[in-house]
Design a protein around this motif. Structure first.
Motif, mmCIF file in Angstrom:
data_model
loop_
_atom_site.group_PDB
_atom_site.id
_atom_site.type_symbol
_atom_site.label_atom_id
_atom_site.label_comp_id
_atom_site.label_asym_id
_atom_site.label_seq_id
_atom_site.Cartn_x
_atom_site.Cartn_y
_atom_site.Cartn_z
ATOM 1 N N GLY A 25 50.982 47.356 60.400
ATOM 2 C CA GLY A 25 50.953 47.529 58.945
ATOM 3 C C GLY A 25 50.287 46.356 58.255
ATOM 4 O O GLY A 25 49.462 46.536 57.358
ATOM 5 N N VAL A 26 50.630 45.157 58.681
ATOM 6 C CA VAL A 26 50.016 43.955 58.112
ATOM 7 C C VAL A 26 48.517 43.970 58.375
ATOM 8 O O VAL A 26 47.709 43.677 57.487
ATOM 9 N N LEU A 27 48.146 44.331 59.598
ATOM 10 C CA LEU A 27 46.730 44.397 59.969
ATOM 11 C C LEU A 27 45.982 45.410 59.102
ATOM 12 O O LEU A 27 44.888 45.122 58.598
ATOM 13 N N MET A 28 46.568 46.584 58.898
ATOM 14 C CA MET A 28 45.928 47.617 58.076
ATOM 15 C C MET A 28 45.845 47.161 56.622
ATOM 16 O O MET A 28 44.836 47.377 55.947
ATOM 17 N N ASN A 29 46.894 46.512 56.150
ATOM 18 C CA ASN A 29 46.914 46.012 54.777
ATOM 19 C C ASN A 29 45.781 45.013 54.560
ATOM 20 O O ASN A 29 45.082 45.066 53.543
ATOM 21 N N LYS A 30 45.590 44.115 55.512
ATOM 22 C CA LYS A 30 44.519 43.117 55.412
ATOM 23 C C LYS A 30 43.138 43.771 55.377
ATOM 24 O O LYS A 30 42.207 43.214 54.812
ATOM 25 N N GLN A 31 43.034 44.951 55.985
ATOM 26 C CA GLN A 31 41.764 45.667 56.014
ATOM 27 C C GLN A 31 41.599 46.608 54.820
ATOM 28 O O GLN A 31 40.614 47.322 54.722
ATOM 29 N N GLY A 32 42.585 46.610 53.919
ATOM 30 C CA GLY A 32 42.514 47.464 52.747
ATOM 31 C C GLY A 32 42.917 48.900 53.003
ATOM 32 O O GLY A 32 42.734 49.762 52.148
ATOM 33 N N LYS A 33 43.486 49.180 54.151
ATOM 34 C CA LYS A 33 43.943 50.530 54.500
ATOM 35 C C LYS A 33 45.412 50.657 54.094
ATOM 36 O O LYS A 33 46.313 50.728 54.930
ATOM 37 N N ILE A 34 45.620 50.690 52.793
ATOM 38 C CA ILE A 34 46.963 50.571 52.234
ATOM 39 C C ILE A 34 47.866 51.743 52.604
ATOM 40 O O ILE A 34 49.013 51.545 52.987
ATOM 41 N N GLU A 35 47.363 52.959 52.476
ATOM 42 C CA GLU A 35 48.211 54.122 52.772
ATOM 43 C C GLU A 35 48.663 54.124 54.230
ATOM 44 O O GLU A 35 49.816 54.447 54.528
ATOM 45 N N GLU A 36 47.769 53.744 55.125
ATOM 46 C CA GLU A 36 48.155 53.660 56.538
ATOM 47 C C GLU A 36 49.178 52.545 56.740
ATOM 48 O O GLU A 36 50.142 52.694 57.490
ATOM 49 N N ALA A 37 48.978 51.430 56.062
ATOM 50 C CA ALA A 37 49.927 50.321 56.163
ATOM 51 C C ALA A 37 51.318 50.766 55.715
ATOM 52 O O ALA A 37 52.321 50.451 56.369
ATOM 53 N N VAL A 38 51.381 51.509 54.621
ATOM 54 C CA VAL A 38 52.670 51.986 54.107
ATOM 55 C C VAL A 38 53.359 52.878 55.139
ATOM 56 O O VAL A 38 54.558 52.741 55.388
ATOM 57 N N LYS A 39 52.612 53.758 55.769
ATOM 58 C CA LYS A 39 53.196 54.635 56.795
ATOM 59 C C LYS A 39 53.740 53.819 57.968
ATOM 60 O O LYS A 39 54.804 54.115 58.508
ATOM 61 N N LEU A 40 53.010 52.794 58.343
ATOM 62 C CA LEU A 40 53.444 51.945 59.450
ATOM 63 C C LEU A 40 54.691 51.140 59.073
ATOM 64 O O LEU A 40 55.612 51.001 59.877
ATOM 65 N N TYR A 41 54.720 50.621 57.841
ATOM 66 C CA TYR A 41 55.915 49.915 57.372
ATOM 67 C C TYR A 41 57.118 50.860 57.363
ATOM 68 O O TYR A 41 58.228 50.464 57.718
ATOM 69 N N GLU A 42 56.900 52.098 56.936
ATOM 70 C CA GLU A 42 57.981 53.095 56.922
ATOM 71 C C GLU A 42 58.519 53.304 58.337
ATOM 72 O O GLU A 42 59.728 53.381 58.538
ATOM 73 N N GLN A 43 57.608 53.404 59.313
ATOM 74 C CA GLN A 43 58.047 53.592 60.696
ATOM 75 C C GLN A 43 58.843 52.383 61.174
ATOM 76 O O GLN A 43 59.847 52.524 61.864
ATOM 77 N N CYS A 44 58.396 51.203 60.812
ATOM 78 C CA CYS A 44 59.101 49.984 61.177
ATOM 79 C C CYS A 44 60.511 49.982 60.592
ATOM 80 O O CYS A 44 61.490 49.743 61.316
ATOM 81 N N VAL A 45 60.627 50.248 59.310
ATOM 82 C CA VAL A 45 61.932 50.214 58.641
ATOM 83 C C VAL A 45 62.847 51.319 59.172
ATOM 84 O O VAL A 45 64.056 51.120 59.296
#
Length: 173
Positions: free
Chosen positions: A43-63
């Protein structure tokens, strides 16, 4: 070897090998021991690349796997708050507070949101007082931001005398 994969992903990312790090982190999500951490790292990696929606999905999976992972909760609730998705922020913070009842940041953020949310249907002064009181106890009533939240929660319930007292103590600190 999930832990080895995760550590390799961290090393690759720190060396700027982003594509390789992403591939390794994705492989690490298959190992239940490190899956939550791998999802957060992705999620952090995707966020850094500007892929915000994917980052959010990954954070959701983590939580979903590890509600006590503070960084993921903060990243995800921060995103939801910044995008005015207050009910989603409340959902994540409630989950985090339930799984980590001594997480002052989650308790305080949730209490503040329940006491001050612009959407009156989402406000809950009584719950905000309970959460902020617990956060205040955990910080021995010495953290100004927690006391400010407690003051706001008291105000939301209509107890303006206690709200003013608590706000004064926060200001003094």
């Amino acid at each position: 070897h999930g832990e080895a994969l995760f550590n390799l992903g961290v090393s690759l990312e720190s060396q700027g090998e982003i594509q390789e790090a992403e591939e390794v982190f994705r492989r690490a999500t298959a190992d239940s021991e490190v899956a939550a951490d791998a999802y957060h790292a992705l999620g952090v990696l995707m966020n850094k690349q500007g892929k915000i929606e994917e980052a959010v999905k990954l954070y959701e999976q983590c939580v979903a796997l590890k509600p006590s992972k503070s960084l993921a909760v903060e990243d995800l609730s921060g995103y939801y708050l910044g995008n005015r998705r207050f009910s989603d922020a409340i959902r994540i913070l409630r989950l985090a507070a339930a799984k980590s009842p001594n997480n002052v940041t989650a308790l305080n953020t949730l209490a503040k949101l329940l006491a001050t949310c612009r959407d009156p249907q989402l406000r809950d002064g009584q719950a905000a007082v309970a959460l902020a009181s617990k956060a205040a106890e955990l910080t021995h009533y010495q953290e100004p931001s927690v006391l400010a939240t407690l003051a706001a929660a008291y105000a939301e319930t209509g107890d303006f005398t206690l709200a003013a007292e608590t706000a004064r103590k926060a200001a003094q600190l």
